[in-house]
Design a protein around this motif. Sequence first.
Motif, PDB file in Angstrom:
ATOM      1  N   ARG A 121       0.837  -1.198   0.000  1.00  0.00           N
ATOM      2  CA  ARG A 121       0.000   0.000   0.000  1.00  0.00           C
ATOM      3  C   ARG A 121       0.876   1.254   0.000  1.00  0.00           C
ATOM      4  NH1 ARG A 121      -2.931  -3.466  -0.989  1.00  0.00           N
ATOM      5  NH2 ARG A 121      -4.948  -4.048  -0.070  1.00  0.00           N
ATOM      6  N   ASN A 122       1.907   1.274  -0.813  1.00  0.00           N
ATOM      7  CA  ASN A 122       2.828   2.407  -0.849  1.00  0.00           C
ATOM      8  C   ASN A 122       2.793   3.124  -2.190  1.00  0.00           C
ATOM      9  OD1 ASN A 122       4.000   0.372  -2.308  1.00  0.00           O
ATOM     10  ND2 ASN A 122       6.081   0.721  -1.553  1.00  0.00           N
ATOM     11  N   ASP A 123       1.610   3.108  -2.849  1.00  0.00           N
ATOM     12  CA  ASP A 123       1.500   3.766  -4.152  1.00  0.00           C
ATOM     13  C   ASP A 123       1.769   5.261  -4.048  1.00  0.00           C
ATOM     14  OD1 ASP A 123      -0.212   1.386  -3.830  1.00  0.00           O
ATOM     15  OD2 ASP A 123      -0.566   1.636  -5.979  1.00  0.00           O
ATOM     16  N   ALA A 124       1.176   5.914  -3.037  1.00  0.00           N
ATOM     17  CA  ALA A 124       1.289   7.368  -2.937  1.00  0.00           C
ATOM     18  C   ALA A 124       2.233   7.802  -1.827  1.00  0.00           C
ATOM     19  CB  ALA A 124      -0.102   7.976  -2.694  1.00  0.00           C
ATOM     20  N   CYS A 125       2.393   7.002  -0.822  1.00  0.00           N
ATOM     21  CA  CYS A 125       3.251   7.389   0.293  1.00  0.00           C
ATOM     22  C   CYS A 125       3.989   6.160   0.805  1.00  0.00           C
ATOM     23  CB  CYS A 125       2.445   8.047   1.409  1.00  0.00           C
ATOM     24  SG  CYS A 125       1.163   6.985   2.088  1.00  0.00           S
ATOM     25  N   GLY A 126       4.967   6.392   1.644  1.00  0.00           N
ATOM     26  CA  GLY A 126       5.747   5.286   2.179  1.00  0.00           C
ATOM     27  C   GLY A 126       6.982   5.017   1.347  1.00  0.00           C
ATOM     28  N   ALA A 127       7.917   4.290   1.916  1.00  0.00           N
ATOM     29  CA  ALA A 127       9.168   3.985   1.230  1.00  0.00           C
ATOM     30  C   ALA A 127       8.941   2.913   0.163  1.00  0.00           C
ATOM     31  CB  ALA A 127      10.207   3.511   2.238  1.00  0.00           C
ATOM     32  N   SER A 128       9.818   2.909  -0.817  1.00  0.00           N
ATOM     33  CA  SER A 128       9.738   1.876  -1.849  1.00  0.00           C
ATOM     34  C   SER A 128      10.131   0.526  -1.252  1.00  0.00           C
ATOM     35  CB  SER A 128      10.667   2.214  -3.019  1.00  0.00           C
ATOM     36  OG  SER A 128      11.998   2.368  -2.558  1.00  0.00           O
TER      37      SER A 128
END
Length: 507
Positions: A49-56
């Motif tokens: 759930r890191n499409d828009a935020c969060g680290a790759s």
Amino acid sequence: MPRFKPIHKGLKMLPVDLDQQISPGTFEHALCYLVDHELDLSAFEARYRNDACGASAFAPAVLLKIVLLAYSRGLRSSRRIEAACRESVLFMAVSGDAQPHFTTIAAFISEMGDLAAKLFAQVLTICDRQGLIGREMFAIDGVKLPANASKAKSGTRADFERQARKMEAAAKAMLDGHRQADAAPADRSEAEREARALSRLQREAAQLRAWLVDNPEDRKGARGGIRKSNRTDNDSAKMATSKGVIQGYTGVATVDERAQIIVDAQAHGTGSEQELLAPVIDAILPYRGPTTIITADAGYHSKANLKALAEQGVEAYLPDAGYRKRDERYKDQDRHKAKGNPLHDKSPKKDNPKLFGPQDFAYDPNTQTCRCPAGKSLYRSGADMIRDGYESSRFKGTVRDCGPCPLRAQCLRKPEKTRVRQVAFFHRKAPASESPSDRMRARIESPEGRRMITRRFATVEPVFGNIRGNKRLDRFTLRGQTKVDGQWKLYCLMHNIEKLAHHGVAA
């Protein structure tokens, strides 16, 4: 003296083309081709759930390649796998020079769960498409491996209740002793040691009580009996092996004869193989043909299993536990028992005193009378009955004769508890009473049956030799039936990819 060119060791900066490190025809080449072009990993990608935020994040395809390559090289520890990603050029080439932390690798394996079954099914479909599944004969067998669990923490709820009471009583006694000693001067180091021991006892007793609250019932076996629980991994079970008793799981594999492809892999927390046959037969139904033959070892032989196979119309060869004694090919097997074994004492055990057997009783089938070795008459005990497919007559002594008899110690196994002696005499085979066990025994002892036993050995045993010996799988590292089942499927999946590489997939 002769002069030689210098040999360079240690650090050296070299240009490396990672693509050139993966040679066609190798396991890693087949692995990369399947993961990149054949396998559907959308179920793994849906977890992120890191499409828009969060680290790759590391791609699931990369992690899957790393794990399967590590398993193929006998690496099971996530820390050793992390080190291989840093130090091995081959791991760098397969992963695209990704260097995931060992916690990332461990979490990927641990959280795989049911997705391992989907990957296994996809690779199996490719094996079938390549013509590697013959459907002529499937061999079923299992291997018992230790779990990531403490054998010392196994028991029933009654055992844990008793342990908790003993710990609480010991903690209370220590606490009372501390109170009495408070007034007197004491050694500081000794007081600290006792305080740590008290804290440990209280903590373990609290953990036991918490476990009992979370698990209000004992585990049940296949027949409704109580099965021991385990406080570190309650899905695992105590099971006997040739190396002693372990706390672990049974990994079951169904192997096709043509190319030794594993068509089904399951891990269960039980050492009873008899109760594992039914789920395996159901799982391999999509891959069985109308003429597919099922073979398994004596551990899967039971009346219930043979009856179920007969009702389903499955052609099977399941030897019973005594078939080796009847097969002339194993006539020299007793000589192996004389060999030394540091893990098992094979010295002769002290024999119990020999008791009177039916041959020591005077039985007249015409008059249906029987006399014991002491010359006393025994009386008929009920009508003739059928036992194990044979008609039998039963006789029973009287308390008047057996009570004061001087031969009680030679006649009764427990003379202090058993009042009278009973004996049965077997006659002819009961008419029309051939059981599934009788039919299976006749099949096993036929020339075709003996050939099938040999074919089973040649089909399934090399598979376990590869996984346990070459790939060094000597224990499961996860806890819980779902996670262990996923790890077992990954190893079997890796084995199937090796077969695909050997037969030239993506060559």
